[in-house]
Design an enzyme around this catalytic site. Structure first.
Site, short mmCIF file in Angstrom:
data_model
loop_
_atom_site.label_atom_id
_atom_site.label_comp_id
_atom_site.label_asym_id
_atom_site.label_seq_id
_atom_site.Cartn_x
_atom_site.Cartn_y
_atom_site.Cartn_z
CG HIS A 54 7.44 13.95 3.75
ND1 HIS A 54 6.09 13.68 3.75
CD2 HIS A 54 7.95 13.27 2.69
CE1 HIS A 54 5.80 12.86 2.76
NE2 HIS A 54 6.91 12.59 2.08
CG HIS A 110 5.25 15.70 -0.86
ND1 HIS A 110 6.61 15.93 -0.96
CD2 HIS A 110 5.12 14.36 -0.70
CE1 HIS A 110 7.26 14.79 -0.88
NE2 HIS A 110 6.38 13.81 -0.71
NE ARG A 120 -4.30 9.63 -2.51
CZ ARG A 120 -3.00 9.80 -2.30
NH1 ARG A 120 -2.48 9.50 -1.13
NH2 ARG A 120 -2.23 10.28 -3.24
O1 LIG Z 1 0.60 9.01 -0.96
C1 LIG Z 1 1.02 10.05 -1.47
O2 LIG Z 1 0.39 10.68 -2.34
C2 LIG Z 1 2.34 10.63 -1.03
C3 LIG Z 1 3.25 9.63 -0.38
C4 LIG Z 1 4.57 10.22 -0.03
O3 LIG Z 1 4.77 11.41 0.01
C5 LIG Z 1 5.69 9.32 0.27
O4 LIG Z 1 5.50 8.09 0.29
O5 LIG Z 1 6.82 9.84 0.46
FE LIG Z 2 6.87 11.88 0.05
#
Ligand SMILES: O=C(O)CCC(=O)C(=O)O
Ligand SMILES: [Fe+2]
Length: 193
Positions: A54, A110, A120
């Site tokens: 997204h 990403h 994580r």
């Molecule tokens: O956890 C991550 O590294 C990315 C999280 C993410 O893209 C978001 O919360 O929009």
């Molecule tokens: Fe994000």
């Protein structure tokens, strides 16, 4: 965090044509929300994703990762990991800033993958304009030959963050094409600009 957001907005503004303070001032009455992400380990990590592909719909996101890598960005036709660097934050440009910079900045596709052994955590701080503020780039980025700000250089119609937010919650789940679908939706509305 609010001051950091404004400094980032100013830095982005310095890289674009026009008044360097314009973007900082644009976000002074803005809003932000933080989200804590938790990704449990998954033995078959190749079969799942923590967060699917997204682009963030808001303006830009300040992301803190823990020491476990998992963030990928899509660049050069492939996914690349963005490993955590101690003390460093990741800044992701979102759809709203893409429109606000008249496409000079692209929102960043990403995703987050999961780790087979380790949990994580990340904290995402989503910076957005005031809900009802019109998203229109500064005059220097959009002025047409007649200098009226409505010339050919305009890549996105006017919209508010509230409209885009509602669109992502009611019509089109956030993915890599949200902005394109949203612009089509705006242009198809009666009386569209
Ligand atoms: O956890 C991550 O590294 C990315 C999280 C993410 O893209 C978001 O919360 O929009
Ligand atoms: Fe994000």
């Amino acid at each position: 965090m609010q001051e950091l957001s404004l400094v980032i907005a100013e830095l982005l503004g310095m890289s674009l044509a026009g008044d360097r303070k314009w973007y900082r001032e644009f976000f002074e009455d803005g809003k932000a929300i933080a989200r804590c992400n938790y990704y449990p380990p998954c033995k078959q990590s190749e079969l799942t994703l923590g967060t699917g592909p997204h682009a963030d719909p808001n303006a830009f996101t300040i992301l803190q990762q823990d020491e476990v890598s998992g963030l990928d960005v899509f660049t050069g036709g492939r996914w690349s990991s963005v490993p955590p660097v101690p003390g460093a934050l990741v800044i992701n440009v979102g759809d709203t800033f893409e429109a606000l910079s008249n496409g000079e900045y692209k929102s960043c596709l990403h995703r987050a993958v999961v780790n087979p052994d380790k949990e994580r955590r990340s904290i995402a701080y989503f910076v957005s304009p005031r809900l009802d503020k019109v998203i229109r780039p500064p005059p220097e980025l959009i002025a047409g030959v007649d200098g009226d700000g409505n010339g050919d250089r305009r890549k996105f119609p006017d919209f508010t963050w509230l409209q885009l937010l509602e669109f992502t919650q009611t019509r089109h789940r956030v993915d890599d094409e949200t902005l394109r679908f949203f612009v089509d939706y705006l242009r198809s509305a009666p009386g569209a600009n």
